[in-house]
Design a protein around this motif. Sequence first.
Motif, PDB file in Angstrom:
ATOM      1  N   ALA A  39       0.551  -1.223   0.064  1.00  0.00           N
ATOM      2  CA  ALA A  39      -0.153   0.432   0.252  1.00  0.00           C
ATOM      3  C   ALA A  39       0.823   0.713  -0.168  1.00  0.00           C
ATOM      4  O   ALA A  39       0.561   2.207  -0.536  1.00  0.00           O
ATOM      5  CB  ALA A  39      -0.956  -0.090   1.490  1.00  0.00           C
ATOM      6  N   LEU A  40       1.873   1.192   0.672  1.00  0.00           N
ATOM      7  CA  LEU A  40       2.937   2.472   1.128  1.00  0.00           C
ATOM      8  C   LEU A  40       4.104   2.627  -0.773  1.00  0.00           C
ATOM      9  O   LEU A  40       3.705   3.608  -0.606  1.00  0.00           O
ATOM     10  CB  LEU A  40       3.908   2.347   2.225  1.00  0.00           C
ATOM     11  N   ALA A  41       3.185   1.301  -0.338  1.00  0.00           N
ATOM     12  CA  ALA A  41       4.799   1.499  -2.427  1.00  0.00           C
ATOM     13  C   ALA A  41       3.574   1.795  -3.058  1.00  0.00           C
ATOM     14  O   ALA A  41       4.853   2.372  -4.690  1.00  0.00           O
ATOM     15  CB  ALA A  41       5.177   0.010  -2.984  1.00  0.00           C
ATOM     16  N   LYS A  42       2.735   2.480  -3.213  1.00  0.00           N
ATOM     17  CA  LYS A  42       2.191   3.220  -3.547  1.00  0.00           C
ATOM     18  C   LYS A  42       1.872   4.116  -4.581  1.00  0.00           C
ATOM     19  O   LYS A  42       1.036   5.164  -5.335  1.00  0.00           O
ATOM     20  CB  LYS A  42       0.694   3.035  -4.153  1.00  0.00           C
ATOM     21  N   HIS A  43       2.640   5.132  -2.988  1.00  0.00           N
ATOM     22  CA  HIS A  43       2.934   6.926  -2.732  1.00  0.00           C
ATOM     23  C   HIS A  43       3.757   7.217  -3.893  1.00  0.00           C
ATOM     24  O   HIS A  43       4.914   6.482  -3.662  1.00  0.00           O
ATOM     25  CB  HIS A  43       2.877   6.678  -1.925  1.00  0.00           C
ATOM     26  N   GLN A  44       4.078   8.383  -3.707  1.00  0.00           N
ATOM     27  CA  GLN A  44       5.169   9.105  -3.745  1.00  0.00           C
ATOM     28  C   GLN A  44       5.325  10.082  -3.293  1.00  0.00           C
ATOM     29  O   GLN A  44       4.777  10.807  -2.350  1.00  0.00           O
ATOM     30  CB  GLN A  44       5.459   9.708  -5.227  1.00  0.00           C
ATOM     31  N   LYS A  45       6.287  11.245  -3.730  1.00  0.00           N
ATOM     32  CA  LYS A  45       7.047  12.064  -2.252  1.00  0.00           C
ATOM     33  C   LYS A  45       5.366  12.615  -2.280  1.00  0.00           C
ATOM     34  O   LYS A  45       4.949  13.150  -3.946  1.00  0.00           O
ATOM     35  CB  LYS A  45       7.982  13.036  -3.566  1.00  0.00           C
ATOM     36  N   GLY A  46       5.662  13.938  -1.861  1.00  0.00           N
ATOM     37  CA  GLY A  46       4.144  14.730  -1.668  1.00  0.00           C
ATOM     38  C   GLY A  46       2.644  13.920  -2.065  1.00  0.00           C
ATOM     39  O   GLY A  46       1.844  15.175  -1.425  1.00  0.00           O
ATOM     40  N   ASP A  47       2.453  13.269  -1.701  1.00  0.00           N
ATOM     41  CA  ASP A  47       1.406  12.911  -1.283  1.00  0.00           C
ATOM     42  C   ASP A  47       1.126  12.718   0.428  1.00  0.00           C
ATOM     43  O   ASP A  47       1.860  12.686   1.325  1.00  0.00           O
ATOM     44  CB  ASP A  47       1.035  10.978  -1.561  1.00  0.00           C
ATOM     45  N   MET A  48      -0.207  13.069   0.191  1.00  0.00           N
ATOM     46  CA  MET A  48      -0.738  12.926   2.549  1.00  0.00           C
ATOM     47  C   MET A  48      -0.734  11.463   2.209  1.00  0.00           C
ATOM     48  O   MET A  48      -2.223  10.963   1.588  1.00  0.00           O
ATOM     49  CB  MET A  48      -1.502  13.961   1.916  1.00  0.00           C
ATOM     50  N   VAL A  49      -0.594  11.072   3.224  1.00  0.00           N
ATOM     51  CA  VAL A  49      -0.888   9.543   3.890  1.00  0.00           C
ATOM     52  C   VAL A  49      -1.240   9.468   4.719  1.00  0.00           C
ATOM     53  O   VAL A  49      -0.730  10.830   5.875  1.00  0.00           O
ATOM     54  CB  VAL A  49      -0.485   8.498   4.046  1.00  0.00           C
TER      55      VAL A  49
END
Length: 149
Positions: free
Chosen positions: A60-70
Motif C-alpha cells: 500500500a505504501l509503495a503506491k505513493h510518491q513524494k508529496g502525497d498525503m497519507v
Amino acid sequence: MTAQISAYGRLVADVQSRTTSNGNPMAFTRMAVTLPCQKAENGEATFWLAITAFGKQAEALAKHQKGDMVSVAGNMQVNQWTGNDGGTQTGYQVIADSVISARTARPGGKKGQQGQATDALRRAQEQRPPAQGYEDYDQTPPYDDHAPF
C-alpha cells in the motif's frame, strides 16, 4: 513497552521498496507532520517521521510518491546515532500496521461519492502548503546532522 502513534502528513521522499531475505515486501520513506506550536512564528512545528512497512502495508505504501498525503499508524521507535560532528542525533520511526491514502478516502464510505472526496482532497492539498523545511529535508540518508528548520 511500546508506544503507538497515528500520524497524518505529507511524504517528503519517494517510497523505496525492497524484498526481505524471506521474500516479504518492505517499503520505507519519510513524512512531515504539522503540529501546533505556540512558540513558533506561524503557530506550527514540523515533526519528521520515518515510515517502515512490511507485507500488505508495504504494498500500500509503495503506491505513493513524494508529496502525497497519507495516514499511518503503528509502533513508534526512537533511533539515536552519532552524527558527523560527533554529537548524538535522534530520529523517530513508525513500523506501520496501517497505511491509508488520503486520495482513496470517501466521506461516509458510500458509493458514488469518491469523486466528491477526490475533489475535496485536491482542494485541501492545493490550499495547504507543504510543511516548513519540506524542500530542504529530502535527503538520501534517512537521518543526518542537519536540522531542516
